[in-house]
Design an enzyme around this catalytic site. Structure first.
Site, PDB file in Angstrom:
ATOM      1  N   GLY A  76       4.716   7.109   2.847  1.00 52.91           N
ATOM      2  CA  GLY A  76       5.430   6.655   1.832  1.00 52.91           C
ATOM      3  C   GLY A  76       4.814   5.229   1.355  1.00 52.91           C
ATOM      4  O   GLY A  76       3.697   5.132   1.573  1.00 52.91           O
ATOM      5  N   LYS A 111       7.866  -0.257   6.164  1.00 54.73           N
ATOM      6  CA  LYS A 111       7.364   1.132   5.732  1.00 54.73           C
ATOM      7  C   LYS A 111       8.530   2.044   5.531  1.00 54.73           C
ATOM      8  O   LYS A 111       8.970   2.485   6.487  1.00 54.73           O
ATOM      9  CB  LYS A 111       6.357   1.612   7.069  1.00 54.73           C
ATOM     10  CG  LYS A 111       5.617   2.696   6.852  1.00 54.73           C
ATOM     11  CD  LYS A 111       4.802   2.992   8.097  1.00 54.73           C
ATOM     12  CE  LYS A 111       3.772   4.022   7.785  1.00 54.73           C
ATOM     13  NZ  LYS A 111       2.844   4.009   9.269  1.00 54.73           N
ATOM     14  N   GLY A 132       0.853  -1.238   0.240  1.00 58.96           N
ATOM     15  CA  GLY A 132       0.021   0.045   0.067  1.00 58.96           C
ATOM     16  C   GLY A 132       0.870   1.194  -0.206  1.00 58.96           C
ATOM     17  O   GLY A 132       1.959   1.184   0.355  1.00 58.96           O
ATOM     18  N   ASP A 148      -5.191   8.565  15.749  1.00 57.85           N
ATOM     19  CA  ASP A 148      -5.635   8.056  14.558  1.00 57.85           C
ATOM     20  C   ASP A 148      -6.631   6.983  14.586  1.00 57.85           C
ATOM     21  O   ASP A 148      -6.146   5.803  13.883  1.00 57.85           O
ATOM     22  CB  ASP A 148      -4.751   8.039  13.739  1.00 57.85           C
ATOM     23  CG  ASP A 148      -5.491   8.286  11.972  1.00 57.85           C
ATOM     24  OD1 ASP A 148      -6.607   8.700  12.047  1.00 57.85           O
ATOM     25  OD2 ASP A 148      -4.711   7.919  11.088  1.00 57.85           O
TER      26      ASP A 148
END
Length: 724
Positions: free
Chosen positions: A416, A432, A411, A528
């Site tokens: 990034g 990641k 993804g 989040d």
């Protein structure tokens, strides 16, 4: 472009709040005027271009600010004469050309018109039927040649127009300095205190009593009125403040409001002095009570005053009685000498322990770091204090991701790309990798890794390691095979979640967040929480992921005043958005939205409908939850009654209360979910052993994939839309 337009419209419609100072670009959607019930439109200080927005038909608009954008040259728009509810119009530093219609100033509620630095020309005609509430007309730096003001006597600013350059013109309206602003001189009236004088470190209250006031500035991010010269508003604010002190049993004798003004960001701020009742200073618990009154927004501002935050000044040291000082001088001296001796001994022990620890860390670091350094430029210094995470070389991660092959991309987000990888021992990992625009400073990256490496809980996605070679910033996480909760609720993952599995997932996520809030060192606010950040492992145990926005709190911090409001639309705590005051209760709000998502399978904002509002309306219509059935996910409640559903929904609605003070703590949420699980015949203390293979079809997506939700990452004042 249409997608961006739709999102801007969605933001305006759902938030009904400020979108200024947010680096928005492009043209304003042409169908903006479909939002006929919108009361405030604030798009100033962006980079918007194209034609000036058409606001025709938006009859509910009271406040419009489009200043400091890059709109095309435009004639005075027709809607200047068609907005009956308008109180404030701010179109400064634009390219509006032509003559202003007198009807603009005749709206019954019109209070302020700021049209500075445009191309306005001809005659400035205020007409004879201007609003009785009109207090300011600012058309500085335009091309006005004539003036007709029909008896208007309030503030009118014409400096920088040809009218003021005419020979013999001595109009006071051409000299801004000559026009005073009564609001800037307001202060709470004092009684006649005669010749009373306070010592230099004390202040005199309106009741003529010298004491140490609790001082600060209350900043309102929005006002629904613009006549700040009207003293009635300040008197109403004083009355509401006094009532709040009384209701919350804070021993306040009097208060004084001073120096009201509009600051650089068009926020309205007022200095406030709060004086103690019947004594010289507040006690420490009373100061804490006062601070919480504002930091938790327990104080409810009067109508007309929008969301606020409070900036307190340090309270003076609590005074000690002089008699006590003299009587205990010998005791104090003895304690001081003893304390110094004890401190010396402790200092020696601490220095010894630190040196010994450093030797151990250095030795362990030399054994574990393949590159031998943390910062390539610093030859081994600055190694982060890690717990359970390792340093990867860039070569290792290149190998395990097949040279960061596009085939391994799981993804892409604003940070990034995320790649699937496999270590030599077969362990699957999610890599990641930050893109260049997302790189942090070395110190910030080191600090984040140290924090993440200390977070260990079965319901949190674990950090495996990191890489800082070749100017890269890479985080390596454990690979979670069954995707996100959002994938399962939408049917993308092929994993079916019945009611009991959803309860288990809710409990897992609540426990993970409880650990972050109460047991992590330092405590962490996630910022989040959403279904895309709840991942499911082989046994469908839930793990909270993505700490990219998390905020650590020191032990002495009750919250955090942010300079950027961050999160995801639909999950964002409205109080945090309005006050910028971040606490654990902001995560609780987001979690409440997540609970509603679990029972409805709907996204928080879907086709312009906000799930919290939809559920609240359904409950108000039918307290027995009958009307709620239409919102529930048919995949989980077909022809059956879900045990504990009513308490589950009640818990969710407590979490999404507008005021953070009315929301439960995350540990309380977890406990209530445990009780609901018992009602459903489950044991909350036994982990799920379900295997996704028995529920799944072929997986068609992954937790790290882009989704159609979008991040909220606003500046100090309002949101910025970023597709994920």
């Amino acid at each position: 472009m249409n997608t961006v337009h739709n999102r801007i419209l969605c933001l305006i419609h759902v938030l009904r709040r400020r979108l200024d100072r947010n680096q928005l670009t492009g043209a304003v959607p042409s169908n903006l005027n479909n939002l006929t019930k919108l009361a405030e439109l604030q798009l100033s200080n962006n980079q918007l271009s194209g034609p000036l927005p058409n606001l025709t038909g938006m009859d509910a608009l009271a406040y419009v600010d489009l200043s400091n954008n890059s709109f095309d040259v435009s004639d005075v728009p027709p809607w200047f004469s068609t907005l009956p509810s308008l109180t404030t119009l701010m179109l400064e530093f634009l390219k509006v050309s032509g003559q202003i219609p007198a009807s603009l100033f005749g709206f019954p509620q019109m209070q302020k018109a700021r049209l500075r630095s445009n191309l306005i020309n001809g005659t400035l005609d205020l007409g004879s039927q201007y609003s009785k509430q009109l207090t300011l007309v600012d058309v500085q730096d335009n091309r006005v040649q004539e003036l007709y003001y029909g008896g208007y006597s309030n503030e009118l600013q014409l400096e920088g127009n040809p009218y003021c350059d005419q020979q013999g013109s001595v109009s006071k309206y051409c000299d801004v300095a000559q026009q005073s602003n009564p609001a800037a001189t307001y202060s709470t009236p004092m009684q006649n205190c005669g010749a009373s004088v306070c010592t230099s470190d004390q202040e005199m209250s309106p009741n003529c009593i010298c004491s140490y006031p609790y001082e600060g500035t209350i900043v309102f991010r929005f006002l629904t009125f613009s006549n700040t010269e009207n003293y009635t508003y300040y008197q109403t604010l004083e009355r509401y403040l006094s009532g709040s002190f009384q209701d919350n049993q804070v021993p306040v004798g009097s208060l004084s409001l001073q120096n009201p003004k509009i600051n650089l960001y068009n926020y309205f701020e007022v200095d406030m002095w709060i004086f103690p009742s019947s004594k010289v200073h507040f006690d420490e618990p009373e100061v804490v009570l006062l601070a919480n009154l504002f930091s938790n927004t327990t104080f409810k501002a009067p109508p007309g005053f929008g969301p606020y935050y409070f900036i307190a000044k340090p309270y003076p040291s609590f005074a000690a009685e002089s008699g006590s000082k003299s009587k205990n001088a010998g005791l104090i001296a003895g304690i001081t000498v003893g304390g110094l001796l004890l401190a010396s001994v402790l200092a020696g022990l601490i220095i010894f322990a630190i040196r010994r620890r450093r030797r151990k860390v250095k030795k362990a670091t030399e054994q574990s770091l393949p590159s031998g350094s943390w910062y390539p430029s610093q030859g081994g210094s600055g190694v982060p204090q890690l717990k359970g995470s390792r340093l990867f070389s860039f070569e290792e991660l290149t190998k395990c991701t097949n040279n960061f092959s596009e085939e391994n991309v799981l993804g892409t987000g604003s940070y990034g790309k995320v790649y699937r990888g496999a270590l030599d021992d077969g362990q699957l990992i999610a890599v990641k990798r930050a893109q260049q625009g997302s790189l942090q400073g070395e110190h910030e990256f080191k600090t984040e890794i140290e924090m993440l490496s200390r977070v260990h809980h079965r319901n949190l996605v674990g950090l495996v390691g990191f890489c800082f070679d070749h100017n890269e910033q890479i985080l390596v996480y454990e690979y979670i095979p069954n995707g996100s909760l959002r994938d399962s609720l939408s049917g993308k993952s092929g994993v079916h979640l019945d009611w009991k599995k959803r309860l288990r997932i809710a409990l897992d996520a609540a426990r993970g967040l409880t650990y972050l809030h109460e047991l992590a060192n330092p405590r962490i606010i996630h910022r989040d929480v959403k279904s895309n950040n709840i991942l499911l492992d082989h046994h469908l145990n839930a793990k909270v992921s993505d700490f990219g926005l998390c905020k650590p709190l020191n032990d002495d911090m009750k919250g955090y005043i942010t300079t950027q409001v961050k999160g995801t639309m639909g999950y964002l705590d409205p109080e945090y958005y309005m006050t910028q005051h971040l606490t654990e209760k902001s995560d609780v709000y987001s979690f409440g939205v997540l609970l509603l998502e679990l029972v409805t399978a709907r996204k928080p904002i879907e086709r312009g409908r906000f799930i919290v509002r939809e559920v609240r309306n359904a409950i108000n219509k039918s307290p027995d939850l009958h009307d709620l059935r239409e919102l529930l996910d048919p995949a989980v409640c077909i022809n059956s009654t879900l045990p504990g559903l009513d308490r589950f929904v009640e818990l969710a609605m407590k979490c999404v209360e507008d005021s953070s003070a009315d929301r439960p703590w995350m540990s309380e949420v977890a406990k209530e979910i445990e009780n609901i699980m018992v009602l459903a015949g489950m044991n909350p203390y036994i982990a799920s052993e379900s295997n996704s293979a028995s529920f799944g079809g072929e997986r068609r997506s992954h937790p790290y994939q882009s989704d159609v939700s979008f991040d909220y990452s606003g500046g100090p004042y309002s949101p910025k839309v970023e597709p994920k």
